[in-house]
Design an enzyme around this catalytic site. Structure first.
Site, PDB file in Angstrom:
ATOM      1  N   CYS B 161      32.234  34.784  77.737  1.00 38.83           N
ATOM      2  CA  CYS B 161      33.227  34.310  78.662  1.00 38.83           C
ATOM      3  C   CYS B 161      33.072  34.885  80.221  1.00 38.83           C
ATOM      4  O   CYS B 161      33.584  34.245  80.706  1.00 38.83           O
ATOM      5  CB  CYS B 161      34.536  34.095  78.030  1.00 38.83           C
ATOM      6  SG  CYS B 161      34.413  33.663  76.531  1.00 38.83           S
ATOM      7  N   HIS B 294      41.925  35.298  84.593  1.00 36.01           N
ATOM      8  CA  HIS B 294      41.042  34.841  83.157  1.00 36.01           C
ATOM      9  C   HIS B 294      42.146  34.046  82.656  1.00 36.01           C
ATOM     10  O   HIS B 294      41.845  32.884  82.290  1.00 36.01           O
ATOM     11  CB  HIS B 294      40.542  35.986  82.662  1.00 36.01           C
ATOM     12  CG  HIS B 294      39.495  35.143  81.480  1.00 36.01           C
ATOM     13  ND1 HIS B 294      38.416  34.529  81.911  1.00 36.01           N
ATOM     14  CD2 HIS B 294      39.385  35.617  80.157  1.00 36.01           C
ATOM     15  CE1 HIS B 294      37.794  34.044  80.811  1.00 36.01           C
ATOM     16  NE2 HIS B 294      38.420  35.037  79.587  1.00 36.01           N
ATOM     17  N   HIS B 329      39.404  26.407  78.624  1.00 30.56           N
ATOM     18  CA  HIS B 329      38.647  27.750  78.526  1.00 30.56           C
ATOM     19  C   HIS B 329      37.235  27.293  78.536  1.00 30.56           C
ATOM     20  O   HIS B 329      36.690  26.742  77.388  1.00 30.56           O
ATOM     21  CB  HIS B 329      38.830  28.699  77.471  1.00 30.56           C
ATOM     22  CG  HIS B 329      38.029  29.900  77.905  1.00 30.56           C
ATOM     23  ND1 HIS B 329      37.273  30.117  78.739  1.00 30.56           N
ATOM     24  CD2 HIS B 329      38.130  31.249  77.095  1.00 30.56           C
ATOM     25  CE1 HIS B 329      36.625  31.356  78.805  1.00 30.56           C
ATOM     26  NE2 HIS B 329      37.129  31.819  77.781  1.00 30.56           N
TER      27      HIS B 329
END
Lengths: 354, 400
Positions: B161, B294, B329
């Site tokens: 990620c 994030h 995400h």
């Protein structure tokens, strides 16, 4: 600009390479189109309980890294940079198979977690407690060279002192099966020593992990100096020599300065002609070697070539089984590696005796 | 302190818009892109929410002028759309005029096609062209081809990620060290059964809209997206009198070295990556005007990242928000998506709301910005944290 040295190596390959005191003393020959890594006794390196949970790619990577760290006499490094074409592809296969066979039910996370491309770099960091820079490059046959470019940049600028760099790929059953169907893998089983005479499409697929500590500080264990690396996404055959000469010139070298050319030939009748451009061109009077008959082809096979170059420069010895021509160099001062896969993702790597 | 690297173009496609303008409009209107999944027939379709891009593969192919049969995965299609917008935005007409590279990133790669044709490949020749499209570098190769980048440095990063943040970081360093004059950096990931089921087994998928930094957060929504920036050397910017959108002022990557998938409780890795980025930028924590966190809305991430933010910023945490409630995400692409959002916030002096937040977390007093806010912004910090303990921070600035 700081100089950059290869201070140590660790290799697990389809040859018996995990013992750094040995340099291809006994070559293992195969008669196949897919060849497996010769693995060490992992228990000698990692606790058995941990090893059982690890995918083959992780085990090969973690142990090759460990061998390199020990030879460099380091407990930690400033950065870990890996290259891998497919990551832990067996776990990817396992997870896809489980999804399809059980209609997205009864799944467990282990294979999903391990399939993530940066698993090996993450596991090495976890193992040695390295909180530094941690990158993974995943670009076909230049995955390892991308890692080298990154490491070189940091070391030349003194942003880091010691960097662990490696290439790792494991072979997966389904991946191999479908690559055989599209003739990326040779249709026939072929003898190790006849690879370049096959005259058929495709390569012999292998696997392995080759790790190195690159450093600003030359030490007793140092193998060679890493001078430069350059990659190209595309390169027509007609432009290959020009670009190579330019690369050498940028390093104040010419083709005559090269003592050994390490060529990435994999016996694919459709693509080995790229190597001919160099072996029958500017390097026709240079000692030439090849290695994919020993290592097999995989996305990070060129890290085995890099291992070979480091070994040749340190030992000043060159096993006859890797010779591509009969020319003998007087000594081994400068080694050039050239690799490409299926006509794409070309790389030049320059090493010098130190 | 070294000078920042100029950003001269950007492009994006996400669940909240098919280009930069549409994304910005959705951000300021507070319009989420999270919905039920429509393009993948998954068993979990009623128990998850995702950030899906409206176009079908066929529509994306038509936009790119690709004729059938081709072997583009959805990852490659999305990447090519966003990268082309970035090039157009930077007004690049001759890609070969300067040493131009491409650093892309992906985690899924061509998995969408692999999972579709996995067994079919063995039986029939029909779809075997996609086999070569599986590996992560393939989408990058296709984007390079779409942009006309050849004989150059083209590579792919995959660090889960944080991938796209790392692609931006590597690209910025290639410009700083003079190895390239110009580089397109970013990432792309499409939705797939592989990731849906993967995150499902980790039990971190929310069955409803994700709620970053909320005490009652239930996990993340997956999203698909692609975004790219064009970075150019100072010399080129001067020579061509390029309009600069913002600068990559700082970057840092560190490893949490704690667990393969979970973040450490105290956010060691994220603390280190923020500190490194500040050092590279030559800035103090007080110089940061806004943090695009994030903030995936998993129990673990938001606690760990929140603690790291407190460790770095102490009592004076600037306004922060996560935009994951808009886009979901987007995995490897997230760092690039949020880089585009960071630049838009600098350009417009706007802080985006952290949607869906209701209850502060009990572990600390951090409260994200929940309303759209106008504020003069000079420096924005963006975090991307991933599996394998991979933590990355980018700092964007208005001025070099």
């Amino acid at each position: 600009m700081e100089k950059v040295f290869i201070n140590s190596i660790g290799s697990i390959s389809t040859q018996r390479t995990f013992d750094n005191n040995d340099f291809l003393e006994e070559i293992t020959t195969y008669e196949d189109n897919i060849i497996p890594a010769i693995e060490p006794n992992y228990k000698d390196f990692i606790p058995p309980a941990a090893a059982r949970r690890m995918a083959k790619g992780i085990k090969m990577g973690v142990v090759a890294a460990k061998i390199a760290m020990e030879e460099a006499k380091l407990l930690n490094v400033d950065a870990i940079i890996t290259g891998t074409g497919m990551g832990c592809v067996r776990d990817s296969e396992k997870f896809v198979t489980a999804i399809l066979d059980n209609n997205e039910q009864f799944l467990t996370p282990t294979s999903f977690i391990q399939s993530t491309h940066n698993t090996v770099a993450g596991q090495i960091a976890l193992g040695i407690g390295c909180k530094g820079y941690n990158f993974t490059y995943v670009h076909s046959s230049i995955s390892f060279e991308s890692a080298l470019i990154d490491a070189l940049m940091q070391l030349k600028l003194k942003e880091a002192k010691n960097i662990l760099v490696g290439g790792v790929d494991e072979s997966g059953e389904h991946t191999n099966a479908i690559h055989e169907l599209i003739r990326h893998i040779k249709p026939e089983k072929i003898n190790t020593n006849k690879l370049l005479q096959s005259n058929t499409e495709g390569a012999v697929f292998g696997e392995g992990a080759n790790f190195f500590v690159l450093s600003n500080n030359k030490q007793n264990s140092s193998y060679a100096q890493l001078l430069d690396v350059k990659t190209f996404n595309t390169l027509p055959k007609s432009e290959l020599t020009t670009n190579l000469v330019e690369f050498l010139n940028n390093n104040n070298l010419s083709a005559d300065d090269i003592d050994v050319l390490i060529s990435g030939n994999n016996g694919d009748v459709n693509f080995d002609n790229y190597y001919l451009e160099l072996t029958e061109g500017p390097f026709k009077n240079t000692q030439q070697v090849y290695y994919k008959h020993l290592s097999g082809e995989f996305n990070t096979a060129s890290s085995f070539g890099f291992w070979l170059g480091a070994k040749i420069l340190k030992t000043q010895y060159l096993p006859s089984e890797i010779s591509l021509n009969t020319i003998k160099s007087k000594g081994f001062g400068i080694v050039l590696l050239y690799n490409q896969y299926r006509g794409k993702n070309h790389s030049f790597t320059l090493l010098r005796q130190c | 302190m070294s000078k920042g690297v100029a950003i001269t173009g950007m492009g994006i496609i996400s669940a909240i818009g098919n280009n930069v303008a549409e994304n910005y409009r959705s951000l300021i209107d507070g319009r989420t892109g999270i919905s039920q999944i429509s393009k993948i027939n998954t068993l979990h379709k009623n128990s998850i929410m995702v950030g899906e891009i409206e176009f079908t593969n066929g529509e994306l192919e038509a936009k790119l002028g690709l004729s059938a049969p081709n072997n583009y995965s959805r990852t490659a299609l999305l990447g090519a759309i966003a990268a082309k917008e970035a090039i157009a935005n930077a007004k690049i007409t001759d890609i070969k005029a300067h040493r131009t590279g491409l650093i892309s990133s992906t985690s899924v790669g061509g998995m969408d096609m692999t999972e579709k044709y996995y067994y079919d490949y063995l039986e029939s020749e029909d779809n075997r062209r996609y086999i070569e499209g599986h590996h992560a570098g393939d989408s990058t190769e296709k984007i390079a081809e779409q942009l006309g980048i050849d004989q150059s440095l083209v590579t792919t990063i995959s660090t889960a990620c944080s991938s796209a943040a790392n692609a931006i970081m590597f690209g910025a360093r290639l410009i700083k060290t003079g190895q390239l004059d110009r580089v397109i950096v970013g990432g792309t990931d499409c939705l797939s059964k592989f990731t849906i089921n993967g995150f499902k087994t980790l039990m971190i998928l929310s069955d409803t809209h994700n709620t970053p930094f909320d005490e009652n957060r239930k996990g993340l929504n997956l999203g698909e997206a692609a975004a790219y920036l064009v970075l150019e050397s100072e010399m080129l910017v001067k020579k061509e009198k390029k309009k600069v959108l913002g600068y990559v002022a700082g970057y840092g990557n560190a490893n949490d070295a704690f667990h393969q998938t979970a973040s450490s409780e105290n956010g060691d890795g994220a603390t280190l990556s923020m500190e490194k980025a500040l050092t590279v930028a030559g800035l103090e924590p007080k110089d940061i005007d806004y943090i695009n966190a994030h903030g995936t809305a998993t129990g673990n991430n938001d606690l760990s990242e929140g603690r790291a933010i407190i460790r770095v910023f102490g009592e004076e945490v600037p306004e922060f928000s996560s935009t994951k409630a808009y886009t979901g995400h987007t995995l490897a692409a997230a760092g690039a998506i949020e880089a585009v959002y960071a630049i838009l916030s600098l350009q417009n002096n706007i802080i985006y709301p952290n949607l869906n937040f209701k209850t502060p977390m009990k572990e600390f007093a951090l409260i994200p910005q929940t309303k759209l806010k106008e504020k003069v912004l000079n420096v924005v910090l963006s975090n991307s944290l991933g599996f394998g303990g991979n933590c990355s921070t980018l700092i964007f600035s208005k001025r070099p």
